[in-house]
Design a protein around this motif. Sequence first.
Motif, mmCIF file in Angstrom:
data_model
loop_
_atom_site.group_PDB
_atom_site.id
_atom_site.type_symbol
_atom_site.label_atom_id
_atom_site.label_comp_id
_atom_site.label_asym_id
_atom_site.label_seq_id
_atom_site.Cartn_x
_atom_site.Cartn_y
_atom_site.Cartn_z
ATOM 1 N N GLU A 119 -10.065 10.286 3.156
ATOM 2 C CA GLU A 119 -8.848 9.492 3.274
ATOM 3 C C GLU A 119 -8.187 9.494 1.912
ATOM 4 O O GLU A 119 -8.839 9.778 0.891
ATOM 5 C CB GLU A 119 -9.186 8.080 3.721
ATOM 6 N N ASN A 176 -6.227 -0.112 0.527
ATOM 7 C CA ASN A 176 -7.169 0.633 1.377
ATOM 8 C C ASN A 176 -6.847 2.119 1.346
ATOM 9 O O ASN A 176 -5.683 2.492 1.171
ATOM 10 C CB ASN A 176 -7.031 0.164 2.831
ATOM 11 N N GLN A 200 0.622 -0.767 6.225
ATOM 12 C CA GLN A 200 0.648 -1.820 5.201
ATOM 13 C C GLN A 200 0.692 -3.218 5.858
ATOM 14 O O GLN A 200 -0.049 -4.120 5.483
ATOM 15 C CB GLN A 200 1.873 -1.623 4.303
ATOM 16 N N LYS A 216 -2.850 -3.478 8.240
ATOM 17 C CA LYS A 216 -4.174 -3.349 7.595
ATOM 18 C C LYS A 216 -4.227 -3.981 6.202
ATOM 19 O O LYS A 216 -5.293 -4.381 5.769
ATOM 20 C CB LYS A 216 -4.573 -1.869 7.454
ATOM 21 N N GLU A 217 -3.109 -3.996 5.490
ATOM 22 C CA GLU A 217 -3.166 -4.492 4.120
ATOM 23 C C GLU A 217 -2.769 -5.963 4.050
ATOM 24 O O GLU A 217 -3.328 -6.723 3.285
ATOM 25 C CB GLU A 217 -2.203 -3.709 3.218
#
Length: 485
Positions: A181, A189, A407, A410-411
């Motif tokens: 990734e 992440n 974003q 997940k962030e």
Amino acid sequence: MSKYQVFFVSTPGIGNLVPTVEFAQRLIHHDPRISSTIFIISLSQRPIVNSYIQSRASTYSGVNFIHLPPVDTPSPDQYQSSLGYLSLLIQKHKLHVKHEIDKLQRTESDSARVCGLLVDMFSTSMIDVANELNIPCYLYYASPVSFLGFMLHLPVIDTQLATEFIDSDNEMIVPKDAATELIIPGFANPLPPKVLPSSVLKRKKDGYSWFLYHARRYVETKGVVVNTYRELEQYAINSVAATTKVPEVFPVGPVLDLAGPIEWHPDRDQQHNIMKWLDDQPRSSVVFLCFGSMGSLGRSQLREIAFGLERSGFRFLWSIREPPKGSLDLPSDYANAEEILPEGFLDRTAEIGLICGWVPQVTILANEAIGGFVSHCGWNSILESLWYGVPIATWPIYAEQQMNAFQLVKELGLAVEIRVDFRNESGDLVLAEEVERGIKRLMDGDDEVRRKVKEMSKKSKMAVMENGSSYASLKSLIEKLTAEI
Ligand SMILES: O=c1ccn([C@@H]2O[C@H](COP(=O)(O)OP(=O)(O)O[C@H]3O[C@H](CO)[C@@H](O)[C@H](O)[C@H]3O)[C@@H](O)[C@H]2O)c(=O)[nH]1
């Protein structure tokens, strides 16, 4: 008489133009010694853009608009990507822009000094004009700092392509090791490659080389003025400042046109009718679906959405637009949306739903009947939705929207996910069950997301108030612009 002149160059999409014009207005509102002039690259086939410019030219008296004359280029359809065409078009306008600024500089030299040229993310060839005229050049960014981090990192990724990224047909960027990734400045992440913009993935197409060209030039500016705010992108801002060579980041947002969309639509009655319908709906009962100024989905996808909506049982306001015909055209409103929807759908949902084309999005998001927003995750839509505290369900379709969705979900935990990696052009289909599930979660499933969104709404308003974080950034930018050289 103004003492300082600031110039802007903006590509002619609503997503770029609106925050540019609003920021030009904010600058002069904040400091009346400044006047703002925007160079407009005209594309005749964009009626909504043209009507927006006309409206703002007549209401924002302190902002000047200079329409650049047509230049000779081959037909846009001969280019592999609209970004390639636009980038070349902007290069061809360099001389004209230089001439206009130079002319103003000479005629107004006693009363006003040209103190800055602000160019958007795809107008970086204009940095040459600023250098030739010895004017400080800044980037004005309508996308988030997280995406800026990716762009600043793109030249690094490019050098790693041969060794770390490869693909079977030598076209798509995918890591050699499927588990790899990407570590990108601005993201806490690791990023799955499938959320990268599709033009970047296709490295043999001209879109990729143009992305790279612009990305490499960002560091030549004095700094990047971004339509974002610290409270939203704290991690991204710190990470980009610490790990890239960007000279300075000025988070000045949210910069929104809150009064706008009905005023500048060519058919105001139609827009008012949408609002009338919405006014009659109960509080927080309606799910709103809209895919941006350039977004449209195929017929099979629209049918899946229709079934999903119907099964969810929620009231809905759904903007559906017909895919564009030419490569630079924008989607248009369907003459008869009934033809493309499942048989009987409109009759069955007549009491609870409204289908429309272009909608006054900001005004809709401000309405208390709206309970949730299924969005393509264009950055303006995200900022607008957060401003009004409306939770989003993510459904990105093009540009950097997959990264924005990643974003948010997940962030930042500020949205529920329908998809973060959907790609319109890949033939991907979100099935009715997924749509239904996503809408139910959006409308009455995730209290934590709703709570965080309401909190961010307050923070976004505080950021632009006197002594707020974005207010301070704007002040610091103006101090730099107006400082004696
Ligand atoms: O029917 C509609 C559709 C859109 N809008 C408005 O148009 C703007 C759309 O902007 P945005 O949500 O950012 O989407 P795009 O038009 O797709 O914007 C482009 O520009 C953005 C800023 O760079 C990027 O984040 C996007 O990915 C890119 O597609 C917003 O202000 C909306 O309120 C309306 O008022 N009515």
